[in-house]
Design a protein around this motif. Sequence first.
Motif, PDB file in Angstrom:
ATOM      1  N   GLU A 158       0.592  -1.523   0.301  1.00 36.26           N
ATOM      2  CA  GLU A 158       0.416   0.423   0.151  1.00 36.26           C
ATOM      3  C   GLU A 158       0.801   1.220   0.162  1.00 36.26           C
ATOM      4  O   GLU A 158       2.182   1.110   0.593  1.00 36.26           O
ATOM      5  CB  GLU A 158      -1.136  -0.090   1.433  1.00 36.26           C
ATOM      6  CG  GLU A 158      -1.622   0.775   1.815  1.00 36.26           C
ATOM      7  CD  GLU A 158      -3.115   0.414   0.723  1.00 36.26           C
ATOM      8  OE1 GLU A 158      -3.945   1.811   0.056  1.00 36.26           O
ATOM      9  OE2 GLU A 158      -3.044  -0.816  -0.453  1.00 36.26           O
ATOM     10  N   GLU A 159       0.509   1.965  -0.972  1.00 34.50           N
ATOM     11  CA  GLU A 159       1.075   3.622  -0.999  1.00 34.50           C
ATOM     12  C   GLU A 159       0.999   4.182   0.214  1.00 34.50           C
ATOM     13  O   GLU A 159      -0.681   4.192   0.226  1.00 34.50           O
ATOM     14  CB  GLU A 159       1.123   4.045  -2.074  1.00 34.50           C
ATOM     15  CG  GLU A 159       1.404   4.856  -2.281  1.00 34.50           C
ATOM     16  CD  GLU A 159       1.928   5.987  -3.615  1.00 34.50           C
ATOM     17  OE1 GLU A 159       2.453   7.140  -3.867  1.00 34.50           O
ATOM     18  OE2 GLU A 159       0.904   5.616  -4.806  1.00 34.50           O
ATOM     19  N   THR A 160       2.422   4.864   1.055  1.00 37.99           N
ATOM     20  CA  THR A 160       1.626   5.232   2.368  1.00 37.99           C
ATOM     21  C   THR A 160       0.433   6.654   1.502  1.00 37.99           C
ATOM     22  O   THR A 160       0.968   7.743   1.259  1.00 37.99           O
ATOM     23  CB  THR A 160       2.263   5.965   3.227  1.00 37.99           C
ATOM     24  OG1 THR A 160       2.028   6.076   4.148  1.00 37.99           O
ATOM     25  CG2 THR A 160       3.398   6.602   2.996  1.00 37.99           C
ATOM     26  N   ARG A 161      -0.355   6.854   2.385  1.00 36.32           N
ATOM     27  CA  ARG A 161      -1.239   8.019   2.207  1.00 36.32           C
ATOM     28  C   ARG A 161      -1.575   8.596   3.894  1.00 36.32           C
ATOM     29  O   ARG A 161      -2.782   9.412   4.079  1.00 36.32           O
ATOM     30  CB  ARG A 161      -2.565   8.009   1.696  1.00 36.32           C
ATOM     31  CG  ARG A 161      -2.599   7.304   0.045  1.00 36.32           C
ATOM     32  CD  ARG A 161      -3.813   7.340  -0.170  1.00 36.32           C
ATOM     33  NE  ARG A 161      -3.673   6.881  -1.373  1.00 36.32           N
ATOM     34  CZ  ARG A 161      -3.015   6.880  -2.443  1.00 36.32           C
ATOM     35  NH1 ARG A 161      -3.357   8.723  -2.127  1.00 36.32           N
ATOM     36  NH2 ARG A 161      -2.998   6.741  -4.246  1.00 36.32           N
ATOM     37  N   TYR A 162      -0.600   8.421   4.559  1.00 37.83           N
ATOM     38  CA  TYR A 162      -0.971   8.624   6.612  1.00 37.83           C
ATOM     39  C   TYR A 162      -0.660  10.108   6.253  1.00 37.83           C
ATOM     40  O   TYR A 162       0.836  11.262   5.956  1.00 37.83           O
ATOM     41  CB  TYR A 162       0.323   8.300   7.255  1.00 37.83           C
ATOM     42  CG  TYR A 162       0.354   8.647   8.610  1.00 37.83           C
ATOM     43  CD1 TYR A 162      -1.254   8.936   9.395  1.00 37.83           C
ATOM     44  CD2 TYR A 162       1.444   9.695   8.940  1.00 37.83           C
ATOM     45  CE1 TYR A 162      -0.706   8.942  11.002  1.00 37.83           C
ATOM     46  CE2 TYR A 162       1.385  10.248  10.259  1.00 37.83           C
ATOM     47  CZ  TYR A 162       0.235   9.861  11.234  1.00 37.83           C
ATOM     48  OH  TYR A 162       0.106  10.764  12.564  1.00 37.83           O
ATOM     49  N   GLU A 163      -1.297  11.149   6.848  1.00 38.10           N
ATOM     50  CA  GLU A 163      -0.773  12.384   7.089  1.00 38.10           C
ATOM     51  C   GLU A 163      -0.376  12.664   8.612  1.00 38.10           C
ATOM     52  O   GLU A 163      -2.136  12.819   9.302  1.00 38.10           O
ATOM     53  CB  GLU A 163      -1.822  13.599   6.768  1.00 38.10           C
ATOM     54  CG  GLU A 163      -1.513  13.479   4.718  1.00 38.10           C
ATOM     55  CD  GLU A 163      -2.643  14.204   3.959  1.00 38.10           C
ATOM     56  OE1 GLU A 163      -3.165  15.022   5.099  1.00 38.10           O
ATOM     57  OE2 GLU A 163      -2.854  14.597   2.860  1.00 38.10           O
ATOM     58  N   GLY A 164      -0.191  13.836   9.401  1.00 39.51           N
ATOM     59  CA  GLY A 164      -0.039  13.648  11.094  1.00 39.51           C
ATOM     60  C   GLY A 164       1.597  13.404  11.198  1.00 39.51           C
ATOM     61  O   GLY A 164       2.490  13.547  11.079  1.00 39.51           O
ATOM     62  N   PRO A 165       1.797  13.598  12.906  1.00 42.73           N
ATOM     63  CA  PRO A 165       2.912  13.516  13.673  1.00 42.73           C
ATOM     64  C   PRO A 165       3.343  12.249  12.990  1.00 42.73           C
ATOM     65  O   PRO A 165       2.790  10.867  12.733  1.00 42.73           O
ATOM     66  CB  PRO A 165       2.475  13.364  15.050  1.00 42.73           C
ATOM     67  CG  PRO A 165       1.724  14.277  15.330  1.00 42.73           C
ATOM     68  CD  PRO A 165       0.946  13.402  13.542  1.00 42.73           C
ATOM     69  N   THR A 166       4.890  12.325  12.974  1.00 41.21           N
ATOM     70  CA  THR A 166       5.240  10.682  12.392  1.00 41.21           C
ATOM     71  C   THR A 166       7.059  10.398  13.579  1.00 41.21           C
ATOM     72  O   THR A 166       7.295  11.438  14.367  1.00 41.21           O
ATOM     73  CB  THR A 166       5.877  11.652  11.582  1.00 41.21           C
ATOM     74  OG1 THR A 166       6.150   9.847  11.304  1.00 41.21           O
ATOM     75  CG2 THR A 166       6.928  12.025  11.012  1.00 41.21           C
ATOM     76  N   GLY A 167       7.439   9.370  13.686  1.00 38.82           N
ATOM     77  CA  GLY A 167       9.112   8.716  14.434  1.00 38.82           C
ATOM     78  C   GLY A 167      10.173   8.659  13.058  1.00 38.82           C
ATOM     79  O   GLY A 167       9.644   9.253  12.382  1.00 38.82           O
TER      80      GLY A 167
END
Length: 381
Positions: A158-167
């Motif tokens: 899956e191509e990542t589509r996350y938006e928000g804080p990351t590590g």
Amino acid sequence: MIELEGVPELIDPVMICAFEGWNDAGDAASTAVGHLDREWKGEVFASLDAEDYYDFQVNRPTVALEGGVRKITWPTTRLSVVRADTGEQSRDLVLVRGIEPSMRWRSFCNEILGYAHELGVEMVVILGALLGDTPHTRPVPVSGVTSDPDLARSLDLEETRYEGPTGIVGVLQEACAHAGVPAVSLWAAVPHYVSQPPNPKATLALLNRLEDLIGVRIPLGELTEDSRAWQLGVDQLAAEDSEVAEYVQSLEEARDTAELPEASGEAIAREFERYLRRRDGQPGPGGHATESGGLAEGREGGTSGGPGAPYLRDPSTGHGRPRKPSARDEMAKDDAEDTGAEDETKGPDDAQEGEGQDASHREDGGTDRGGDGDEGSGSGR
């Protein structure tokens, strides 16, 4: 220039990374890399300078007595190499295990990528674990995500589509993408109501998914039995609290309803194939992408390219630096030449075989592949 001494020529190396902290719910990811290191007796060949990346008031050094002598151990990130030898197939794994750094994340990632370049690493796999609304009584959802659309198609990810804080997991994957290094993140969803470590069930799920990705059978040791014991213990705790038991039941119903359309022949066949591979001692599918979405021995498809393809990009010029060709590259080149000669004798009907096949099946039915909504649970990407 990173100087490496005492590191032999590596066979089709894959770098596997995990970091304790925000991206490691239940210590599932760091425990998985630690398991690989123990099972294959890894040898540490490098460590990053702790002074450069860690706040010692956040991650304090520890002191211990060794033979009556006090010794301080500093928090850091260490690199080791193991030979994954199953008898029929061998490949080397470069294991990166440490604590999420406190500062200078871009320099931290550049240093790791420097080692990857010098060692001729073909792909970087980053393990992580997040807290999610998943019941402990069901298989642990593991999603494979990438920032590279070509790699997503070729490896059925899956191509990542996350938006928000990351590590650091998300930052390292993005650094790999900018450097032209194929990179995949594998995320295990840990039940948020039982997040304390260890979580051997989540560790086992990550290793099973990793086994399929890199094409090498991983010895599991006592992890399978530990996973059963862990689930039994959580079952007993949940049975003692009616509210918890009711909540778990609601999660089970939601999970089963979401997975019902895909809990059919394909999902069952995948699990049966894994069972047969383990029974017969065979490795999983190879670790490199093909245009059809399968996995093969060569470096065709995806963004990896063939021998001499750009590996790391020079930020000053934007030009790629070729990676070191391996023995497998030469074999793949010879095979390609032989295949080309055979193709000249084929008719137009032969060329149409296999067209229209859909290689975009989801690997994990009902799994939250991109992580949307889970990041706020405390384990960002």
